[in-house]
Design a protein around this motif. Structure first.
Motif, PDB file in Angstrom:
ATOM      1  N   GLY A  25       4.955   7.902   5.064  1.00 25.72           N
ATOM      2  CA  GLY A  25       3.512   7.909   5.280  1.00 25.72           C
ATOM      3  C   GLY A  25       2.900   9.288   5.377  1.00 25.72           C
TER       4      GLY A  25
ATOM      5  N   THR B 169       4.601  10.132  -1.952  1.00 23.73           N
ATOM      6  CA  THR B 169       4.454   9.403  -3.213  1.00 23.73           C
ATOM      7  C   THR B 169       3.111   9.705  -3.872  1.00 23.73           C
ATOM      8  OG1 THR B 169       5.900   7.671  -2.373  1.00 23.73           O
ATOM      9  CG2 THR B 169       4.461   7.087  -4.215  1.00 23.73           C
TER      10      THR B 169
ATOM     11  N   ASN C  67      -7.643  14.372   3.916  1.00 18.90           N
ATOM     12  CA  ASN C  67      -7.586  12.931   4.114  1.00 18.90           C
ATOM     13  C   ASN C  67      -8.805  12.292   3.450  1.00 18.90           C
ATOM     14  OD1 ASN C  67      -6.502  10.535   5.391  1.00 18.90           O
ATOM     15  ND2 ASN C  67      -8.361  10.588   6.627  1.00 18.90           N
TER      16      ASN C  67
HETATM   17  N1  LIG Z   1      -4.730  12.660   1.264  1.00 14.65           N
HETATM   18  C1  LIG Z   1      -4.781  11.367   1.574  1.00 14.65           C
HETATM   19  N2  LIG Z   1      -5.904  10.819   2.097  1.00 14.65           N
HETATM   20  C2  LIG Z   1      -5.955   9.520   2.434  1.00 14.65           C
HETATM   21  N3  LIG Z   1      -4.963   8.653   2.262  1.00 14.65           N
HETATM   22  C3  LIG Z   1      -3.806   9.120   1.750  1.00 14.65           C
HETATM   23  C4  LIG Z   1      -3.660  10.488   1.373  1.00 14.65           C
HETATM   24  N4  LIG Z   1      -2.416  10.646   0.873  1.00 14.65           N
HETATM   25  C5  LIG Z   1      -1.813   9.439   0.948  1.00 14.65           C
HETATM   26  N5  LIG Z   1      -2.662   8.513   1.461  1.00 14.65           N
HETATM   27  C6  LIG Z   1      -2.382   7.100   1.744  1.00 14.65           C
HETATM   28  O1  LIG Z   1      -1.482   7.053   2.837  1.00 14.65           O
HETATM   29  C7  LIG Z   1      -0.495   6.057   2.631  1.00 14.65           C
HETATM   30  C8  LIG Z   1       0.894   6.720   2.631  1.00 14.65           C
HETATM   31  O2  LIG Z   1       0.968   7.637   1.550  1.00 14.65           O
HETATM   32  P1  LIG Z   1       2.251   7.770   0.660  1.00 14.65           P
HETATM   33  O3  LIG Z   1       1.951   8.742  -0.411  1.00 14.65           O
HETATM   34  O4  LIG Z   1       2.725   6.417   0.248  1.00 14.65           O
HETATM   35  O5  LIG Z   1       3.251   8.406   1.722  1.00 14.65           O
HETATM   36  P2  LIG Z   1       4.867   8.485   1.699  1.00 14.65           P
HETATM   37  O6  LIG Z   1       5.311   8.417   0.288  1.00 14.65           O
HETATM   38  O7  LIG Z   1       5.159   9.798   2.355  1.00 14.65           O
HETATM   39  O8  LIG Z   1       5.333   7.330   2.529  1.00 14.65           O
HETATM   40  C9  LIG Z   1      -0.838   5.384   1.316  1.00 14.65           C
HETATM   41  O9  LIG Z   1      -1.604   4.245   1.606  1.00 14.65           O
HETATM   42  C10 LIG Z   1      -1.687   6.410   0.596  1.00 14.65           C
HETATM   43  O10 LIG Z   1      -2.627   5.823  -0.278  1.00 14.65           O
END
Ligand SMILES: Nc1ncnc2c1ncn2[C@@H]1O[C@H](COP(=O)(O)OP(=O)(O)O)[C@@H](O)[C@H]1O
Ligand SMILES: [Mg+2]
Length: 309
Positions: free
Chosen positions: A12, A16, A262
């Protein structure tokens, strides 16, 4: 070709999202990019294919799990070219390919680990090198020769599958949230990577049988990218600036100047389209501007001398 693992123990933190958007932006710049989804959660895969498409066309035949299971002759057979994003990037002569993950990858860590050990020290070392080096070796195949960049999206752990990615990598990119605990974790993460690299190279150097076991490895830290910053008056809020500045001061690894704010709005639009947000969003959107700045800095880091500021 540069191979880069995107990793952090934490889930999170935007790994990704960052991997997909960096890959898309680099491909849109006219390069050939391969993404490898090594997270059993398969979020990267589902950023480019719908669950229906994946279930019908990919699940049984074209996922990385089959390669780890030894069911396909070569990793190159698994390469997919997701259609919707490539409609966009091909206008700029780029290409964005993907090797899909599988939810069953979660079992592979244990199965691989069962192959470690041996009755003699020499045998244990040989297996250690073979298992940890399997992805590195596979990526040497001619099928991968024409890629400019390979981005590996790792699971939020340091299991054997993640370790194969580190061993294969020229660089490690670490997305992190700008809070106190996350920044504490960066030192631990660096220690774990350094330990793996040290152990691997020690086995390469002290190979009792003198068998050819491959080259030493030297993955470098491209750096930390702060994600999900909360921007007010053009800069991250104070509660985030403090841990960001602290991490920069301790100098564990490079920190990218570019950050990604964010913005649930910006990233939420991308989901069902199969196209990362950077290729859909308004080019003048602050998030687009940040992502482009980050991409520039990232490419500089992995192509130049190998470190961000
Ligand atoms: N910069 C950002 N602003 C808002 N939401 C984000 C941002 N980056 C990622 N997210 C959201 O946060 C959640 C987790 O992101 P993700 O890329 O899947 O993290 P990880 O791969 O580290 O678990 C997803 O729902 C994604 O859409
Ligand atoms: Mg993820």
């Amino acid at each position: 070709m540069r191979i880069v693992s995107v990793m952090n123990y934490k889930g999170g933190v935007g790994k990704t999202t960052l991997a997909a958007n960096l890959a898309a932006e680099i491909a849109n710049g006219g390069y050939r990019v391969l993404m490898i989804d090594l997270d059993p959660q398969a979020n990267l895969t589902f950023s480019f294919y719908t669950v229906d498409e994946w279930t019908t066309d990919i699940r049984e035949t074209r996922t990385i799990k089959r390669w780890f299971d030894g069911e396909v002759g070569s990793l190159g057979e698994l390469v997919l070219t997701p259609p919707r994003v490539n409609e966009v990037v091909k206008t700029n002569a780029g290409q964005l390919d993907l090797i899909s993950s599988h939810l069953g990858l979660i079992d592979i860590d244990l199965e691989l680990a069962a192959g470690l050990g041996g009755t003699t020290l020499a045998e244990s070392k040989r297996r250690f090198l073979q298992l940890h080096g399997c992805l590195a070796e596979a990526l040497q195949a001619p099928a991968f020769r024409d890629y400019d960049v390979v981005l590996i999206d790792c699971a939020p752990n340091f299991g054997l599958v993640t370790k194969t990615a580190i061993v294969a990598s020229d660089f490690v990119l670490v997305p992190a949230k700008p809070d106190y605990l996350s920044t504490l974790g960066i030192g631990y993460l660096k220690g774990s990577v350094d330990k793996l690299v040290g152990e691997y190279n020690d086995y390469i150097d002290h190979n009792p049988r003198g068998e050819p076991t491959g080259p030493r490895i030297r993955p470098r830290f491209a750096g930390v990218v702060f994600t999900m910053t909360q921007v007010q008056s053009g800069q991250p809020i104070l509660a985030q600036r403090t841990p960001m500045e602290n991490l920069r001061e301790v100098g564990i690894m490079p920190i990218f100047d570019a950050t990604v704010r964010n913005s649930p709005r910006y990233f939420a639009d991308a989901g069902p389209e199969g196209i990362p947000a950077i290729l859909l969003g308004n080019v003048n959107d602050p998030v687009s501007i940040e992502l482009r700045a980050l991409t520039g800095e990232f490419v500089e880091a992995i192509v130049g001398e190998g470190s961000a500021s």
